[in-house]
Design an enzyme around this catalytic site. Sequence first.
Site, PDB file in Angstrom:
ATOM      1  N   HIS A 427       0.821  -1.210   0.000  1.00  0.00           N
ATOM      2  CA  HIS A 427       0.000   0.000   0.000  1.00  0.00           C
ATOM      3  C   HIS A 427       0.858   1.265   0.000  1.00  0.00           C
ATOM      4  O   HIS A 427       0.625   2.192  -0.780  1.00  0.00           O
ATOM      5  CB  HIS A 427      -0.941  -0.012   1.222  1.00  0.00           C
ATOM      6  N   CYS A 758      35.883   2.769 -24.088  1.00  0.00           N
ATOM      7  CA  CYS A 758      35.041   2.626 -22.894  1.00  0.00           C
ATOM      8  C   CYS A 758      35.739   3.126 -21.637  1.00  0.00           C
ATOM      9  O   CYS A 758      35.286   2.864 -20.535  1.00  0.00           O
ATOM     10  CB  CYS A 758      34.610   1.177 -22.709  1.00  0.00           C
TER      11      CYS A 758
END
Length: 805
Positions: A427, A758
């Site tokens: 909830h 990279c």
Amino acid sequence: MADKSAYIRWFKDLGIEDVPLVGGKNASLGEMYQQLTPRGVRIPNGFAVTAQAYRYMLDQAGAWDALHDSMDGLDPDDVEDLARRGARAREIIYSAGLPEDLQQEIRLAYRQLQEEYGDGLSLAVRSSATAEDLPTASFAGQQDTYLNISGEAVLLDACRRCFASLFTDRAIHYRIDQGFDHFKVALSIGVMKMVRSDLAASGVMFSLDTETGFRDVVFITGAYGLGENVVQGAVEPDEFYVHKPTFMQGHRTVLRRHRGSKALKMIYATGQTREATRNIQTPEPDQLRFCIDDEDVLQLADYAIKIEQHYSDQAEHAKPMDMEWAKDGLDGKLYLVQARPETVASQQQGSILEQFQLQGSGEILTRGYSVGTRIATGKARYIADVAHLHEFLPGEVLVADTTTPDWEPVMKQAAAIVTNHGGRTCHAAIISRELNIPAVVGCGNATDRIPDGETITASCAGGDEGRVYRGAIPFKVERTDLSDLPRPRTKIMINLGNPDLAFSTRFLPNDGVGLARLEFIINEYIKAHPMALLHPERVEDESERKAIETLTHSYRDGAEFFIQKLSEGVGTIAAAFWPKPVVVRMSDFKTNEYATLLGGRGFEPQEDNPMIGFRGAARYTHPAYAEGFALECAAMKRVRDDMGLTNVKLMIPFCRRVDEGKRVLKAMAEHGLKRGENGLEIYVMCEIPNNVILIDRFAELFDGFSIGSNDLTQLTLGVDRDSEIVAFDFDERDDGVKEMIRLAVEGARRNGRHSGLCGQAPSDYPEMAGYLVEIGIDSMSLNPDTVLSTTRHVLDVEKKLDIRP
């Protein structure tokens, strides 16, 4: 006397167009019972007591005026006034009673259901408001549900209570927030076969990732027993992801999973108690295993995909769904017990990218599941129960054991929410998403560790783990309009090692992942040395041996644990960016780093300079690590072959010599990773001067080169980048380093091979990104936080050089 069945509609006679008659929940159940049962989605049968029956009941009792009076002059922000008026409204409706003809219709329908399922039938009695489950309003949990209902008298009383629950405090407040007239919303009741999940498991699932809105996955949560515990956040459930595109291609594997504690189990109550259900402690052996097996997960994914497709076809656009499921412990079958449109992540539109980033650090008070990707600071306010809600002040951080729909009036005033219990579908999580505030749920110890009244910072910007810090930690928010950002010709890829960040990072403008490191996954998820997992008997330290036993507890052996964990981590990254390329570098720990893993010290030599020692390709065929490399290969084979994520390319780091490259490729082929088979491409890191000098020969072996500028710089300049005393001499912008990079790019082009970079350089230095564009590199891979700025810089450079996309 009303006509026969004036107020009852069976699921087989209902469709989604019947929302005004039976509410969203019942209309959806009827739609699925009619349309999806033939397609293999199992729905329990049942009937709806119509919204017309609700109005008929109040008409017969002459209760409308009193009900209006109970709401006149309501101040929704006065919690006590709201509680008084809500109680009065519920009393009016419950006291109205069910007219005799309506009672008869309900009794008759109940008997028909008993004929179908037998005398042992128990019922779920569920509220279904006529305004619920709209695209922008979920109404989740606003009205009441009653489980394990048996007998006509108990059923009729549950129906009266359901009708009355249209005026729960939370429902009243929610309607006001959403702009609905209390008296234009009515309530229908769904009465359906109770799936005996008290003897098995149940949960919630979504046809997208709830935190990021990523639509290519089904997200499933589950725990033992009845589903209320998962919905209410009373337990930390198990979590599973399934990748929809590869699933629909026929691949049947779970993408990733997380085992929750599942400490409580809701079962049927027995004896003299008035309650129909109760919670018990889950036995420890059950807590340590998953509540459903992979076959169940995949069947639920199949349900979710079929349901989403059905509603999307009707709407003529993608319609992500929020669903509840239950497994019956008597017949062993899985049932879908509710489906409604997902109302938060799927509503996020526009091209504005919002990124929250912490700008500092501090003492971490507690950790849990992150909900959303935001950060917030405020005073902690511990609320023990509903009676203390009035103590909460706007802008505070709500700290609680758990929350229920009754708490929503104060939740909407919170800067953030932190709870002891719950998972990503509880909830507190659902409401925090609707409110667009961060929540850290399932912490376990939040109410003990967070001092009441002290300023804290709740951060959900670091992936799956949410953290609560002491004090006000500075953070920044970047908002970027991506609508007018073109793509450069130079491919802009991303460096990424953390699977938790994959789904959120994929929304950056990118051409795939240029470097997916295994090291983060091994460090954070596996934690143990591969050889120690294979040979735990050789681990001398008893505490480390026991830690390894705990890690591998629910697996056949250490090998299965390693392969599954590594493949799920890499698979998550590959799925996030599917079908773009994801270049996965095989492990590149140095010996001193491997030694810090559990059991690692006994398998690693001590080296004076690990940076240029036993690392990368040299390890893969060496007797000291060959078995570990075989595990890495098995994991990558599972990603590509079993998961179907063929966008994964593999990359070999620190390959010193051509012959070494040949040995590694031969070993990979023997482990089922043969270059060219099933489209497999294998790259090599270009980070040693010999890789550049002999690039033509390396190009005969590999499909592409990824320049590692960090190592290439240290080996070109002779600078140990781990040495602080000579760190001033480490500079990727040195002319010699740049020349090495240029030669590598030229050599790759000459041989028709892909060239990328990279390393850190283009992320740190815009001028290096510009230089890479000028020499015609195919791609550069950047850290996520520099993707946008470097993309703009690359576009500027390409424009100056008249390079067109």
